[in-house]
Write a protein that holds these residues in place. Structure first.
Motif, PDB file in Angstrom:
ATOM      1  N   ASN A  73       0.813  -1.217   0.000  1.00 47.11           N
ATOM      2  CA  ASN A  73       0.000   0.000   0.000  1.00 47.11           C
ATOM      3  C   ASN A  73       0.847   1.268   0.000  1.00 47.11           C
ATOM      4  OD1 ASN A  73      -2.434  -1.406  -0.063  1.00 47.11           O
ATOM      5  ND2 ASN A  73      -2.589  -1.489   2.163  1.00 47.11           N
ATOM      6  N   ARG A  74       2.049   1.187   0.544  1.00 48.41           N
ATOM      7  CA  ARG A  74       2.901   2.375   0.551  1.00 48.41           C
ATOM      8  C   ARG A  74       3.360   2.713  -0.855  1.00 48.41           C
ATOM      9  NH1 ARG A  74       7.350   0.475   4.660  1.00 48.41           N
ATOM     10  NH2 ARG A  74       6.996  -1.348   3.353  1.00 48.41           N
ATOM     11  N   GLN A  75       3.576   1.686  -1.663  1.00 48.19           N
ATOM     12  CA  GLN A  75       4.007   1.881  -3.049  1.00 48.19           C
ATOM     13  C   GLN A  75       2.826   1.991  -4.007  1.00 48.19           C
ATOM     14  OE1 GLN A  75       7.130   2.273  -4.117  1.00 48.19           O
ATOM     15  NE2 GLN A  75       8.019   2.041  -2.080  1.00 48.19           N
ATOM     16  N   ASN A  76       1.622   1.786  -3.484  1.00 53.39           N
ATOM     17  CA  ASN A  76       0.422   1.795  -4.332  1.00 53.39           C
ATOM     18  C   ASN A  76       0.506   0.739  -5.432  1.00 53.39           C
ATOM     19  OD1 ASN A  76      -1.359   3.629  -3.181  1.00 53.39           O
ATOM     20  ND2 ASN A  76      -1.632   4.777  -5.074  1.00 53.39           N
ATOM     21  N   ARG A  77       1.044  -0.408  -5.074  1.00 51.91           N
ATOM     22  CA  ARG A  77       1.215  -1.486  -6.050  1.00 51.91           C
ATOM     23  C   ARG A  77       0.691  -2.814  -5.508  1.00 51.91           C
ATOM     24  NH1 ARG A  77       4.768  -1.130 -10.426  1.00 51.91           N
ATOM     25  NH2 ARG A  77       5.717   0.927 -10.683  1.00 51.91           N
ATOM     26  N   ALA A  78       0.202  -3.610  -6.421  1.00 55.05           N
ATOM     27  CA  ALA A  78      -0.162  -4.978  -6.125  1.00 55.05           C
ATOM     28  C   ALA A  78       0.682  -5.890  -7.012  1.00 55.05           C
ATOM     29  CB  ALA A  78      -1.641  -5.226  -6.379  1.00 55.05           C
ATOM     30  N   TYR A  79       0.872  -7.113  -6.543  1.00 59.45           N
ATOM     31  CA  TYR A  79       1.754  -8.028  -7.258  1.00 59.45           C
ATOM     32  C   TYR A  79       1.091  -9.403  -7.404  1.00 59.45           C
ATOM     33  CZ  TYR A  79       5.204  -4.518  -5.974  1.00 59.45           C
ATOM     34  OH  TYR A  79       5.874  -3.340  -5.817  1.00 59.45           O
ATOM     35  N   LEU A  80       1.505 -10.091  -8.437  1.00 60.71           N
ATOM     36  CA  LEU A  80       1.092 -11.476  -8.607  1.00 60.71           C
ATOM     37  C   LEU A  80       2.353 -12.268  -8.964  1.00 60.71           C
ATOM     38  CD1 LEU A  80      -1.356 -13.408  -8.623  1.00 60.71           C
ATOM     39  CD2 LEU A  80      -1.407 -13.139 -11.112  1.00 60.71           C
ATOM     40  N   GLN A  81       2.839 -13.023  -8.005  1.00 62.18           N
ATOM     41  CA  GLN A  81       3.997 -13.886  -8.237  1.00 62.18           C
ATOM     42  C   GLN A  81       3.482 -15.207  -8.784  1.00 62.18           C
ATOM     43  OE1 GLN A  81       7.460 -13.366  -7.721  1.00 62.18           O
ATOM     44  NE2 GLN A  81       7.553 -15.307  -8.839  1.00 62.18           N
ATOM     45  N   MET A  82       3.947 -15.571  -9.963  1.00 60.06           N
ATOM     46  CA  MET A  82       3.480 -16.777 -10.635  1.00 60.06           C
ATOM     47  C   MET A  82       4.652 -17.747 -10.767  1.00 60.06           C
ATOM     48  SD  MET A  82       1.066 -15.099 -13.580  1.00 60.06           S
ATOM     49  CE  MET A  82       2.466 -14.502 -14.522  1.00 60.06           C
ATOM     50  N   SER A  83       4.476 -18.922 -10.219  1.00 55.46           N
ATOM     51  CA  SER A  83       5.535 -19.939 -10.265  1.00 55.46           C
ATOM     52  C   SER A  83       4.979 -21.216 -10.886  1.00 55.46           C
ATOM     53  CB  SER A  83       6.030 -20.229  -8.846  1.00 55.46           C
ATOM     54  OG  SER A  83       6.505 -19.064  -8.228  1.00 55.46           O
ATOM     55  N   ARG A  84       5.902 -22.096 -11.286  1.00 59.39           N
ATOM     56  CA  ARG A  84       5.522 -23.372 -11.911  1.00 59.39           C
ATOM     57  C   ARG A  84       4.480 -23.147 -12.996  1.00 59.39           C
ATOM     58  NH1 ARG A  84       4.073 -25.328  -6.487  1.00 59.39           N
ATOM     59  NH2 ARG A  84       2.528 -26.632  -7.535  1.00 59.39           N
ATOM     60  N   LEU A  85       4.799 -22.214 -13.856  1.00 51.47           N
ATOM     61  CA  LEU A  85       3.852 -21.839 -14.907  1.00 51.47           C
ATOM     62  C   LEU A  85       3.601 -22.996 -15.863  1.00 51.47           C
ATOM     63  CD1 LEU A  85       5.055 -18.209 -15.454  1.00 51.47           C
ATOM     64  CD2 LEU A  85       2.706 -18.863 -14.938  1.00 51.47           C
ATOM     65  N   GLU A  86       2.367 -23.064 -16.336  1.00 52.89           N
ATOM     66  CA  GLU A  86       1.925 -24.103 -17.250  1.00 52.89           C
ATOM     67  C   GLU A  86       1.463 -23.451 -18.549  1.00 52.89           C
ATOM     68  OE1 GLU A  86      -1.223 -25.840 -15.007  1.00 52.89           O
ATOM     69  OE2 GLU A  86       0.109 -26.720 -13.487  1.00 52.89           O
ATOM     70  N   ILE A  87       1.413 -24.237 -19.588  1.00 51.42           N
ATOM     71  CA  ILE A  87       0.983 -23.706 -20.876  1.00 51.42           C
ATOM     72  C   ILE A  87      -0.413 -23.096 -20.760  1.00 51.42           C
ATOM     73  CG2 ILE A  87       0.291 -24.360 -23.215  1.00 51.42           C
ATOM     74  CD1 ILE A  87       2.640 -26.274 -23.270  1.00 51.42           C
ATOM     75  N   GLU A  88      -1.240 -23.694 -19.919  1.00 52.73           N
ATOM     76  CA  GLU A  88      -2.616 -23.212 -19.739  1.00 52.73           C
ATOM     77  C   GLU A  88      -2.677 -21.841 -19.061  1.00 52.73           C
ATOM     78  OE1 GLU A  88      -2.468 -27.367 -20.549  1.00 52.73           O
ATOM     79  OE2 GLU A  88      -1.530 -26.264 -18.886  1.00 52.73           O
ATOM     80  N   ASP A  89      -1.567 -21.380 -18.525  1.00 56.16           N
ATOM     81  CA  ASP A  89      -1.531 -20.049 -17.910  1.00 56.16           C
ATOM     82  C   ASP A  89      -1.341 -18.944 -18.942  1.00 56.16           C
ATOM     83  OD1 ASP A  89       0.391 -21.533 -15.285  1.00 56.16           O
ATOM     84  OD2 ASP A  89      -1.751 -21.017 -15.225  1.00 56.16           O
ATOM     85  N   THR A  90      -1.103 -19.317 -20.180  1.00 58.77           N
ATOM     86  CA  THR A  90      -0.940 -18.323 -21.238  1.00 58.77           C
ATOM     87  C   THR A  90      -2.209 -17.510 -21.402  1.00 58.77           C
ATOM     88  OG1 THR A  90       0.667 -19.669 -22.446  1.00 58.77           O
ATOM     89  CG2 THR A  90      -0.544 -18.007 -23.710  1.00 58.77           C
ATOM     90  N   ALA A  91      -2.073 -16.193 -21.269  1.00 62.08           N
ATOM     91  CA  ALA A  91      -3.235 -15.304 -21.332  1.00 62.08           C
ATOM     92  C   ALA A  91      -2.767 -13.863 -21.183  1.00 62.08           C
ATOM     93  CB  ALA A  91      -4.222 -15.628 -20.212  1.00 62.08           C
ATOM     94  N   THR A  92      -3.691 -12.951 -21.405  1.00 61.96           N
ATOM     95  CA  THR A  92      -3.473 -11.564 -21.026  1.00 61.96           C
ATOM     96  C   THR A  92      -3.983 -11.395 -19.601  1.00 61.96           C
ATOM     97  OG1 THR A  92      -3.743 -10.807 -23.305  1.00 61.96           O
ATOM     98  CG2 THR A  92      -3.958  -9.158 -21.563  1.00 61.96           C
ATOM     99  N   TYR A  93      -3.148 -10.853 -18.749  1.00 58.82           N
ATOM    100  CA  TYR A  93      -3.478 -10.705 -17.333  1.00 58.82           C
ATOM    101  C   TYR A  93      -3.822  -9.247 -17.041  1.00 58.82           C
ATOM    102  CZ  TYR A  93      -1.990 -15.431 -16.272  1.00 58.82           C
ATOM    103  OH  TYR A  93      -1.899 -16.801 -16.220  1.00 58.82           O
ATOM    104  N   TYR A  94      -4.903  -9.069 -16.306  1.00 55.53           N
ATOM    105  CA  TYR A  94      -5.396  -7.749 -15.965  1.00 55.53           C
ATOM    106  C   TYR A  94      -5.492  -7.606 -14.450  1.00 55.53           C
ATOM    107  CZ  TYR A  94      -7.135  -7.899 -20.784  1.00 55.53           C
ATOM    108  OH  TYR A  94      -7.243  -8.013 -22.146  1.00 55.53           O
ATOM    109  N   CYS A  95      -5.206  -6.410 -13.961  1.00 60.35           N
ATOM    110  CA  CYS A  95      -5.571  -6.102 -12.586  1.00 60.35           C
ATOM    111  C   CYS A  95      -6.752  -5.142 -12.619  1.00 60.35           C
ATOM    112  CB  CYS A  95      -4.409  -5.531 -11.793  1.00 60.35           C
ATOM    113  SG  CYS A  95      -3.789  -3.930 -12.335  1.00 60.35           S
TER     114      CYS A  95
END
Length: 122
Positions: A73-95
């Motif tokens: 909240n101090r940086q006004n940022r959110a994060y999404l750490q993605m590990s062990r990625l799979e082919i099915e994770d291919t997409a456009t990601y939106y917040c």
């Protein structure tokens, strides 16, 4: 006017990792619930993770144990750490940001970023 900008997407191989960032401007991140969504070609948009204003965090079953959402909240940022990625994770990601409701319904979210592309290959 609230604006969201995603970054951190890219191309990785199966099993790799990426960290997405969502920068919010025009207001204070702590006043919003943040949702991460994704949309693959030919598929409907789906919720990936929620960071509720109450600090509750939820994940879609497809990413549990592999993705970790967080907020600074101090940086006004959110994060999404993605590990062990799979082919099915291919997409456009939106917040997306919701000033009130928090849930997997995209209609809860008033403000959306333009997305960042994640491509996972074998």
């Amino acid at each position: 006017q609230v604006q969201l900008v995603e970054s951190g997407g890219g191309s990785v191989q199966v099993g790799g990792s990426l960290r997405l960032s969502c920068a919010l401007s025009g207001d204070t991140l702590s006043d919003y619930s943040i949702g991460w969504f994704r949309q693959a070609p030919g598929k409907e948009r789906e919720a990936v993770s929620l960071l509720c204003e109450s600090y509750d965090i939820e994940y879609a079953d497809s990413v549990k144990g592999r993705f970790t959402a967080s907020r600074d909240n101090r940086q006004n940022r959110a994060y999404l750490q993605m590990s062990r990625l799979e082919i099915e994770d291919t997409a456009t990601y939106y917040c997306a940001a919701s000033p009130s409701l928090c849930g997997f319904k995209s209609s809860f979210y008033r403000f959306w970023g333009h997305g960042t592309q994640v491509t996972v290959s074998s």
